[in-house]
Scaffold this active site. Structure first.
Site, mmCIF file in Angstrom:
data_model
loop_
_atom_site.group_PDB
_atom_site.id
_atom_site.type_symbol
_atom_site.label_atom_id
_atom_site.label_comp_id
_atom_site.label_asym_id
_atom_site.label_seq_id
_atom_site.Cartn_x
_atom_site.Cartn_y
_atom_site.Cartn_z
ATOM 1 N N ARG A 121 -4.943 -10.196 -6.959
ATOM 2 C CA ARG A 121 -5.275 -8.824 -6.553
ATOM 3 C C ARG A 121 -6.641 -8.468 -7.104
ATOM 4 N NH1 ARG A 121 -0.061 -6.157 -5.145
ATOM 5 N NH2 ARG A 121 -0.140 -6.703 -2.973
ATOM 6 N N GLN A 126 -9.050 -8.711 -1.217
ATOM 7 C CA GLN A 126 -8.235 -7.673 -0.567
ATOM 8 C C GLN A 126 -8.001 -7.957 0.913
ATOM 9 O OE1 GLN A 126 -10.128 -3.979 -1.633
ATOM 10 N NE2 GLN A 126 -8.392 -3.369 -2.879
ATOM 11 N N ASP A 129 -5.150 -10.508 1.648
ATOM 12 C CA ASP A 129 -3.885 -10.267 0.959
ATOM 13 C C ASP A 129 -2.748 -9.935 1.940
ATOM 14 O OD1 ASP A 129 -1.866 -9.458 -0.691
ATOM 15 O OD2 ASP A 129 -3.024 -7.956 -1.766
ATOM 16 N N SER A 132 -0.267 -7.022 0.971
ATOM 17 C CA SER A 132 -0.722 -5.660 1.262
ATOM 18 C C SER A 132 -0.591 -5.339 2.738
ATOM 19 C CB SER A 132 -2.188 -5.477 0.881
ATOM 20 O OG SER A 132 -2.328 -5.527 -0.492
ATOM 21 N N TYR A 226 0.469 -4.425 -11.379
ATOM 22 C CA TYR A 226 1.895 -4.416 -11.063
ATOM 23 C C TYR A 226 2.680 -3.674 -12.139
ATOM 24 C CZ TYR A 226 1.299 -7.994 -7.454
ATOM 25 O OH TYR A 226 0.946 -8.682 -6.334
#
Ligand code: NAD
Length: 371
Positions: A121, A126, A129, A132, A226
């Protein structure tokens, strides 16, 4: 470089790992793309459309034959890759902690397995990912599915026959899915509140126009953005907060996950009993063990007049959009490392070491070896 895209075989899996758009983009990089017949069918992409985008469309054996890269949503059975090139890269989700046998089989077959769900992450990753992109759509779908089961309306309506009250929606777990669930419920006109164990989410909840509901001193931020697991004392504090709040809610959407562990239990049967009959709880974590006592994947369970629901594979319920985003994540990942001389991707250490499960006949993932 030949890239193979196989038809997904896991039960209920409707997604596909390449779109006509990414077929064109990979072709522009100099690769050839082979797509198994019918691979896009459940995501509303016909074979013909892949052909028009420049892909070869063929049966399984021909598709895998000689491939240097195989792309999947869920990693294919290693037997279906019999004809793929030696040491081929297989980029897909692997559920490596849950399905260690499959990882071992990939190592034995000499493939280089790249687990997309282990993408770090970090800002530059991004756009690669898949967690996500798929969670975002799942958050939306959870609210829509719950609204569909709910025997009342979401927005307040003032009609000649009287007023319909706005639904009260409570979102538990405000990561990517939770934020989209809040936004979707707000758009539908509900009164929305939300909670998490990472304090920074309070501001994000407020910025979407929802009410943040937090127990004082309850904080469990883990590594990499997280959450960490709550202590027993924290769990008791959270249970008290939930019990007080949940009884007044019509819809609850739970999304809480802790990496590498079973989903935390957030709602007990006793708390469900305190809710009004006709309420609906959508458990987005149902496939990872569930946040809600009694919820079952792909089943409508009734407890104390409350409907509990959740899908085994939520993104698969919007296969056209989830496939398009998943495919772009894969393209962004592989193209970022594309090396013209090598004719394929050469991963760097930071991302390569994070996602690589197997190479040269062995399991090489530190995280997996330590688990
Ligand atoms: P996730 O799916 O792991 O968990 C969902 C949410 O549940 C999280 O917000 C978590 O804090 C929460 N949760 C866990 N235990 C809980 C409990 N007992 N009670 C209530 N809530 C609980 O989370 P995610 O959607 O993957 O997002 C995690 C973080 O990573 C977020 O901060 C997100 O913004 C960030 N993120 C960063 C990138 C990037 O930089 N590339 C990409 C995606 C997400």
């Amino acid at each position: 470089m030949k890239i193979a895209v196989l038809k997904e075989t896991a039960p209920g899996e409707r997604r596909v790992a390449a779109s006509p758009e990414t077929v064109k983009k990979f072709t522009a990089l100099g690769a050839t793309v082979a797509v198994e017949e019918g691979a896009g069918h459940a995501a509303a992409i016909a074979d013909e459309v892949y052909r028009e985008a420049g892909a070869q469309v063929s049966p399984l054996a021909e598709t895998a034959q000689g491939a240097g890269i195989v792309m999947g949503v869920q990693a294919p059975d290693v037997l279906s890759l019999a004809g793929a090139g030696e040491g081929a890269l297989v980029a897909a989700t692997f559920d490596p902690f849950g399905q260690r046998d499959r990882v071992d089989a990939y190592a034995k077959a000499g493939f280089e397995a790249l687990a997309l769900e282990l993408m770090p992450r970090i800002t530059r990753a991004q756009s690669m990912d898949v967690l996500s992109s798929q969670s975002n759509l799942s958050g939306y779908k959870a609210v829509m599915a719950a609204a569909n089961e709910y025997g009342r309306a979401f927005p307040m309506m003032m009609t000649a026959a009287g007023t319909v009250q706005a639904a009260r929606v409570f979102v538990m777990g405000v990561g990517v899915a939770g934020l989209q669930a809040i936004a979707t419920a707000k758009r539908l006109g509900a009164q929305v509140s939300a909670t998490d164990v990472r304090p920074e989410t309070a501001e994000q909840i407020a910025s979407l126009g929802a009410k943040a509901v937090f127990a004082e001193g309850l904080e469990a931020a883990g590594e990499g953005g997280y959450a960490a697991e709550l202590t027993d004392e924290q769990k008791a504090k959270q249970a008290e907060l939930v019990s007080g709040h949940i009884a007044k809610q019509d819809i609850v959407i739970t999304t809480a996950l802790i990496p590498g562990r079973a989903a935390p239990r957030l709602v007990s049967d006793k708390q469900i009993a305190a809710m009004k009959p006709g309420s609906v709880i959508f458990d987005l974590a149902v496939a990872q063990g569930g946040n809600v006592e009694g919820s079952q994947p792909d089943e409508l369970v009734e407890r104390h007049g409350v409907t509990l629901m959740g899908y085994a594979n939520t993104p698969s319920h919007l296969a056209a959009d989830s496939s398009a985003l998943f495919s772009r994540n894969l393209y962004n990942f592989l193209s970022a490392f594309w090396d013209e001389e090598a004719g394929g991707p050469v991963l760097d250490e930071e991302i390569g070491n994070a996602v690589r499960l197997t190479r040269g006949g062995a399991v090489v993932s530190e995280r997996l070896l330590q688990s």
